[in-house]
Write an enzyme that holds these catalytic residues in place. Structure first.
Site, short mmCIF file in Angstrom:
data_model
loop_
_atom_site.label_atom_id
_atom_site.label_comp_id
_atom_site.label_asym_id
_atom_site.label_seq_id
_atom_site.Cartn_x
_atom_site.Cartn_y
_atom_site.Cartn_z
N ASP A 49 -14.11 -44.93 27.82
CA ASP A 49 -13.12 -45.23 26.51
C ASP A 49 -13.75 -46.67 27.12
O ASP A 49 -12.85 -46.90 27.61
CB ASP A 49 -11.67 -44.38 27.53
CG ASP A 49 -11.32 -43.37 27.22
OD1 ASP A 49 -12.50 -42.96 27.07
OD2 ASP A 49 -10.62 -43.60 26.55
N LYS A 89 -10.39 -43.23 19.35
CA LYS A 89 -8.81 -43.65 19.87
C LYS A 89 -8.00 -44.11 19.34
O LYS A 89 -8.66 -45.32 19.27
CB LYS A 89 -9.67 -43.30 21.33
CG LYS A 89 -7.98 -43.29 22.36
CD LYS A 89 -8.63 -44.15 23.67
CE LYS A 89 -7.28 -44.45 24.65
NZ LYS A 89 -7.75 -44.46 26.49
N LYS A 136 -8.97 -39.06 19.64
CA LYS A 136 -7.76 -39.37 20.37
C LYS A 136 -6.85 -40.22 20.34
O LYS A 136 -6.45 -41.43 20.35
CB LYS A 136 -8.02 -39.76 21.97
CG LYS A 136 -7.41 -39.95 23.30
CD LYS A 136 -8.17 -40.30 24.29
CE LYS A 136 -8.05 -40.93 25.41
NZ LYS A 136 -8.71 -41.19 26.77
#
Length: 259
Positions: free
Chosen positions: A102, A167, A201
């Site tokens: 990430d 995300k 996400k």
């Protein structure tokens, strides 16, 4: 099964159970691995700092859950615009054995009008991840971008540069995932026609079973009820797990964590 029970079971299996605290230790990460194996199923992944990946891998294997994926973070949490550093951190995370990375998008550069550095940074990290069969999620920090146009732009740039997931947040700023930012980001996935290959996400701020139900409802509305599987949807959270388990009849809903 009630609607909340059904959505809670879905959400639990989509969780990236997270600890990203300055005082993390091997013991805390081992405890996180144990929590990821629940009486009603496993979380999709855990998300930890890179240095803890080896101990997490060992623990997950020993407890019989080698399929729980290990995610980590790079260029975190500030989203600086130094591509070489972000790439070096991403390569190091891969070397530690991450299944997923990430990376934080250089959101301040975008706010200042620089779109190119975000594309180049994500693309460099994607190339490194793709070569190692590692999934890349890009954190755009919606709570700092604030404006819909910027959230949309960061999502578009990240997807064009190869993000496997977009995300919302690091969980380290005052405003993290909101239903509003989630909708904008998933609309970009829809509008770009990439719902087969790009996931979403929300992270930080999804704390209760009811919160998770709301976020899943947006995905179901935009893409149908079958889209939000673990390849297309994750929740970045830790305190959420206790609330989901309580909704499913396990535990009292109390958690030691605030993420």
């Amino acid at each position: 099964m009630t609607d909340l029970k059904a959505s809670s079971l879905r959400a639990l299996k989509l969780m990236d159970l997270t600890t990203l605290n300055d005082d993390d230790t091997n013991e805390k990460v081992i405890a996180l691995c144990h929590q990821a194996k629940t009486p009603v199923g496993n979380t999709a992944a855990i998300c930890i700092y890179p240095r803890f990946i080896p101990i997490a891998r060992k623990t997950l294997k020993e407890q019989g859950t080698p399929d729980i994926r290990i995610a980590t973070v790079t260029n975190f949490p500030h989203g600086n615009d130094d591509i070489d550093i972000a790439l070096a951190e991403t390569r190091a995370a891969i070397a530690y054995g991450a299944d997923e990375v990430d990376v934080v998008f250089p959101y301040r550069a975008l706010i200042a009008g620089n779109e190119q550095v975000g594309f180049d940074l994500v693309k460099a990290c994607k190339d490194a991840c793709a070569a190692a069969n590692v999934l890349l999620k890009v954190i755009i920090e919606t709570g700092e971008l604030k404006e819909e146009a910027l959230i949309r732009k960061a999502s578009e740039i990240s997807i064009k540069a190869g993000a496997d997931f977009i995300k919302t947040s690091t969980g380290k700023v005052p405003v993290n995932a909101t239903p509003e930012s989630a909708r904008i980001m998933m609309e970009v996935i829809r509008d770009m026609g990439v719902s087969k290959t790009v996931g979403f996400k929300p992270a930080g701020g999804v704390r209760t079973a009811e919160d998770a139900q709301k976020f899943l409802a947006i995905a179901d509305e935009l893409f149908g009820a079958d889209w939000a599987d673990s390849r297309h949807y994750r929740f970045g959270a830790s305190s959420l797990l206790a609330s989901l388990l309580k909704a499913l009849g396990h535990g009292d809903g109390k958690s030691a964590s605030s993420y």
